[in-house]
Design a protein around this motif. Sequence first.
Motif, mmCIF file in Angstrom:
data_model
loop_
_atom_site.group_PDB
_atom_site.id
_atom_site.type_symbol
_atom_site.label_atom_id
_atom_site.label_comp_id
_atom_site.label_asym_id
_atom_site.label_seq_id
_atom_site.Cartn_x
_atom_site.Cartn_y
_atom_site.Cartn_z
ATOM 1 N N GLU A 101 21.412 1.757 4.508
ATOM 2 C CA GLU A 101 21.200 0.315 4.420
ATOM 3 C C GLU A 101 21.428 -0.192 3.000
ATOM 4 O OE1 GLU A 101 18.061 0.065 8.160
ATOM 5 O OE2 GLU A 101 17.321 0.345 6.114
ATOM 6 N N ARG A 102 21.046 0.612 1.995
ATOM 7 C CA ARG A 102 21.340 0.218 0.609
ATOM 8 C C ARG A 102 22.846 0.167 0.369
ATOM 9 N NH1 ARG A 102 16.958 3.808 -0.578
ATOM 10 N NH2 ARG A 102 18.446 5.479 -1.076
ATOM 11 N N ILE A 103 23.544 1.188 0.852
ATOM 12 C CA ILE A 103 24.997 1.243 0.683
ATOM 13 C C ILE A 103 25.661 0.074 1.395
ATOM 14 C CG2 ILE A 103 27.065 2.565 1.295
ATOM 15 C CD1 ILE A 103 25.310 5.115 0.874
ATOM 16 N N SER A 104 25.232 -0.202 2.614
ATOM 17 C CA SER A 104 25.820 -1.291 3.393
ATOM 18 C C SER A 104 25.646 -2.628 2.682
ATOM 19 C CB SER A 104 25.179 -1.340 4.780
ATOM 20 O OG SER A 104 25.687 -2.402 5.544
ATOM 21 N N ALA A 105 24.468 -2.859 2.133
ATOM 22 C CA ALA A 105 24.200 -4.122 1.446
ATOM 23 C C ALA A 105 25.078 -4.268 0.208
ATOM 24 C CB ALA A 105 22.729 -4.210 1.070
ATOM 25 N N ARG A 106 25.242 -3.190 -0.529
ATOM 26 C CA ARG A 106 26.049 -3.249 -1.745
ATOM 27 C C ARG A 106 27.529 -3.443 -1.409
ATOM 28 N NH1 ARG A 106 24.219 0.523 -6.593
ATOM 29 N NH2 ARG A 106 25.489 -1.093 -7.564
ATOM 30 N N GLU A 107 27.999 -2.780 -0.353
ATOM 31 C CA GLU A 107 29.405 -2.958 0.037
ATOM 32 C C GLU A 107 29.653 -4.366 0.565
ATOM 33 O OE1 GLU A 107 30.777 0.152 2.586
ATOM 34 O OE2 GLU A 107 31.055 1.510 0.873
ATOM 35 N N ALA A 108 28.677 -4.914 1.270
ATOM 36 C CA ALA A 108 28.820 -6.294 1.751
ATOM 37 C C ALA A 108 28.933 -7.263 0.577
ATOM 38 C CB ALA A 108 27.632 -6.660 2.636
ATOM 39 N N ALA A 109 28.159 -7.024 -0.468
ATOM 40 C CA ALA A 109 28.232 -7.881 -1.658
ATOM 41 C C ALA A 109 29.587 -7.744 -2.344
ATOM 42 C CB ALA A 109 27.108 -7.518 -2.621
ATOM 43 N N MET A 110 30.123 -6.535 -2.381
ATOM 44 C CA MET A 110 31.437 -6.317 -2.989
ATOM 45 C C MET A 110 32.527 -7.010 -2.179
ATOM 46 S SD MET A 110 31.220 -2.326 -4.125
ATOM 47 C CE MET A 110 29.934 -1.760 -5.256
ATOM 48 N N THR A 111 32.433 -6.909 -0.865
ATOM 49 C CA THR A 111 33.405 -7.581 -0.007
ATOM 50 C C THR A 111 33.367 -9.086 -0.222
ATOM 51 O OG1 THR A 111 33.246 -5.839 1.663
ATOM 52 C CG2 THR A 111 34.100 -7.971 2.390
ATOM 53 N N GLU A 112 32.168 -9.626 -0.322
ATOM 54 C CA GLU A 112 32.013 -11.070 -0.564
ATOM 55 C C GLU A 112 32.627 -11.465 -1.899
ATOM 56 O OE1 GLU A 112 28.405 -14.359 -0.926
ATOM 57 O OE2 GLU A 112 28.016 -12.380 -0.044
ATOM 58 N N ALA A 113 32.455 -10.590 -2.903
ATOM 59 C CA ALA A 113 33.031 -10.882 -4.222
ATOM 60 C C ALA A 113 34.551 -10.903 -4.170
ATOM 61 C CB ALA A 113 32.550 -9.846 -5.231
ATOM 62 N N VAL A 114 35.139 -9.948 -3.451
ATOM 63 C CA VAL A 114 36.601 -9.902 -3.313
ATOM 64 C C VAL A 114 37.104 -11.149 -2.603
ATOM 65 C CG1 VAL A 114 38.481 -8.701 -2.129
ATOM 66 C CG2 VAL A 114 36.790 -7.395 -3.426
ATOM 67 N N ARG A 115 36.424 -11.530 -1.539
ATOM 68 C CA ARG A 115 36.862 -12.693 -0.774
ATOM 69 C C ARG A 115 36.629 -13.997 -1.536
ATOM 70 N NH1 ARG A 115 38.683 -11.452 4.067
ATOM 71 N NH2 ARG A 115 38.646 -13.656 4.678
ATOM 72 N N ALA A 116 35.774 -13.945 -2.545
ATOM 73 C CA ALA A 116 35.545 -15.113 -3.396
ATOM 74 C C ALA A 116 36.566 -15.194 -4.529
ATOM 75 C CB ALA A 116 34.133 -15.084 -3.967
ATOM 76 N N GLY A 117 37.438 -14.188 -4.613
ATOM 77 C CA GLY A 117 38.510 -14.222 -5.598
ATOM 78 C C GLY A 117 38.358 -13.277 -6.771
ATOM 79 N N GLU A 118 37.281 -12.500 -6.821
ATOM 80 C CA GLU A 118 37.116 -11.553 -7.928
ATOM 81 C C GLU A 118 38.150 -10.437 -7.785
ATOM 82 O OE1 GLU A 118 33.575 -8.756 -9.854
ATOM 83 O OE2 GLU A 118 33.064 -10.445 -8.525
ATOM 84 N N PRO A 119 38.799 -10.016 -8.873
ATOM 85 C CA PRO A 119 39.832 -8.975 -8.785
ATOM 86 C C PRO A 119 39.269 -7.697 -8.159
ATOM 87 C CG PRO A 119 39.892 -10.027 -10.931
ATOM 88 C CD PRO A 119 38.674 -10.539 -10.241
ATOM 89 N N VAL A 120 40.026 -7.143 -7.205
ATOM 90 C CA VAL A 120 39.539 -5.971 -6.484
ATOM 91 C C VAL A 120 39.354 -4.767 -7.399
ATOM 92 C CG1 VAL A 120 41.839 -5.148 -5.796
ATOM 93 C CG2 VAL A 120 39.834 -4.576 -4.397
#
Length: 223
Positions: free
Chosen positions: A185-204
Motif C-alpha cells: 500500500e505504501r508503494i502503491s501510494a507513492r507510484e500513484a503520486a509519481m504518475t500524477e506528477a508525470v501527467r501534470a507535466g513533470e519530466p519523467v
Amino acid sequence: MTQTLLDRLGRLDACCISDAADQLGLPPAVTGIGWQSVRRRIAGRVTTVTLAPGTPPNGSHRHLCTSAIERAGPGDIVVVEQRTGVDAAGWGGILSNAAQMRGLAGVIVEGPARDIDEAAELGFPVYSRSTTCRTARGRIFEIASGEPVTVGDTLVSDGDYVVADSSGVVFVPTARIEELLAAAERISAREAAMTEAVRAGEPVGQVMGARYENMLSETEAAQ
C-alpha cells in the motif's frame, strides 16, 4: 479480519505485490502463467492440488480437483500443480462450472488447462502455464489435496494468499500477509503520486529518478 485482508489484497495489482515481496525478501513473482479465459485480476486464499502421471493405484474414480472445489470457500482460488511433463489438462470445463457455482474466484494451473472457451463463456477466470485439448483421464491423477505445491520456483501452502493478473502471479505466505499489504500500500501510494506528477507535466526522468529507484530500499521502506 480475513475478509478485510482480502479486500485490501484485491485492490492491489500483481506488480505492486511483487515489488513489496522484493522489498521484504519474499519469493519473487511467478512468470509465464497467464489468463486464458477472461482477463480479470483475481485475489484470494489458496486451495492446493497436486497431480501425478498415470492412473490411481487404488482404482479410485474420484476426479482430480473435485475435493479441492468441495472444501474451498467463496473467493478461494484453486492452485493446481501439474508438473508431470504429460500433456494433459489439470483443469477442465465441468470443474470451472462447479467452482463458479461455489463462488470460487478462479483457478491457477502450473501446467495445462482445457475447455478454455467454456470457461470464457462462463466468465470464470482460468490462469495456466499452457492449454491443451487432452483429457486427464488415463494420463494424470490427483495424489494430494491441501498439501504444499510448487508453482514456478515457489513453494505454496494451502491457505496462502495469491494475486494474479496479466503481468504475473504472486503468492504470499499467510504469516507475512499483513506486513506485505502494508508495504504494498505504501508503494502503491507513492507510484500513484509519481504518475500524477508525470501527467501534470513533470519530466519523467525527474520523477523516475532517485525517488523511484530507491523505493524498495530499507531507508525508503521505513518511511
